[in-house]
Structure formats: structure tokens, C-alpha cells
Design a protein around this motif. Structure first.
Motif, mmCIF file in Angstrom:
data_model
loop_
_atom_site.group_PDB
_atom_site.id
_atom_site.type_symbol
_atom_site.label_atom_id
_atom_site.label_comp_id
_atom_site.label_asym_id
_atom_site.label_seq_id
_atom_site.Cartn_x
_atom_site.Cartn_y
_atom_site.Cartn_z
ATOM 1 N N SER A 160 -8.532 -13.978 9.628
ATOM 2 C CA SER A 160 -9.731 -13.776 10.447
ATOM 3 C C SER A 160 -10.380 -12.451 10.070
ATOM 4 N N ARG A 161 -11.709 -12.474 9.983
ATOM 5 C CA ARG A 161 -12.435 -11.235 9.711
ATOM 6 C C ARG A 161 -12.707 -10.535 11.029
ATOM 7 N N GLY A 162 -12.685 -9.230 10.996
ATOM 8 C CA GLY A 162 -12.936 -8.457 12.202
ATOM 9 C C GLY A 162 -13.158 -7.003 11.850
ATOM 10 N N LYS A 163 -12.761 -6.126 12.759
ATOM 11 C CA LYS A 163 -12.903 -4.696 12.526
ATOM 12 C C LYS A 163 -11.753 -3.959 13.203
ATOM 13 N N SER A 223 -16.601 -9.260 13.785
ATOM 14 C CA SER A 223 -16.845 -8.408 12.616
ATOM 15 C C SER A 223 -18.095 -7.542 12.760
ATOM 16 N N TRP A 234 -7.772 -3.608 16.963
ATOM 17 C CA TRP A 234 -8.374 -4.602 16.096
ATOM 18 C C TRP A 234 -9.170 -5.560 16.957
ATOM 19 N N PRO A 276 -14.178 -2.457 8.484
ATOM 20 C CA PRO A 276 -13.989 -3.911 8.446
ATOM 21 C C PRO A 276 -12.527 -4.214 8.105
ATOM 22 N N LEU A 277 -12.023 -5.311 8.630
ATOM 23 C CA LEU A 277 -10.619 -5.639 8.418
ATOM 24 C C LEU A 277 -10.426 -7.141 8.523
ATOM 25 N N SER A 278 -9.567 -7.682 7.678
ATOM 26 C CA SER A 278 -9.152 -9.077 7.789
ATOM 27 C C SER A 278 -7.707 -9.093 8.258
ATOM 28 N N ARG A 279 -7.423 -10.000 9.173
ATOM 29 C CA ARG A 279 -6.070 -10.092 9.712
ATOM 30 C C ARG A 279 -5.757 -11.558 9.965
#
Length: 63
Positions: free
Chosen positions: A51-54, A10, A6, A45-48
Motif C-alpha cells: 500500500s502506498r502512503g506516507k 498518500s 504511517w 512517501p512510503l510503501s508498506r
């Protein structure tokens, strides 16, 4: 086997270059190595934790 990481950035990763042309490069070799060794790879794409990210992953066939 799936391996993933992760990243809080983003933005999509830079397209992997050819491993031979990156032999002397000091940056951006990671995806070229993954591309050379993995059977399949991708990103999503991923939120964790707000926080947005990838999430970047690769599949390796275990022999």
C-alpha cells in the motif's frame, strides 16, 4: 527522540495552521500541536505491505 506514524493516504498532510487559530477547531489540530512542540518534523512517501502512503515524523529533544 523520534516519533512517527504511517498513514495509508498518500496525499501530503495539510499545512499546519497556527495553534491559536485552531483552539476551537474539531479537526486538523494534530500537525499544529506537533509544530508547536517538536524541534523538527517532516513527512516522506512510503510503501508498506503493497500500500502506498506516507510516514509523518517529529523529533523531540529530551531534556
Amino acid at each position: 527522540m523520534r516519533i512517527g506514524a504511517w498513514d495509508a493516504d498518500s496525499e501530503p498532510p495539510a499545512p499546519p495552521g497556527e495553534l491559536a487559530s485552531l483552539a476551537d477547531a474539531e479537526e486538523e489540530r494534530g500537525l499544529a500541536l506537533v509544530r508547536a512542540c517538536a524541534d523538527l518534523w517532516g513527512r516522506q512517501p512510503l510503501s508498506r505491505n503493497g500500500s502506498r502512503g506516507k510516514y509523518v515524523w517529529c523529533d523531540l529533544v529530551v531534556a
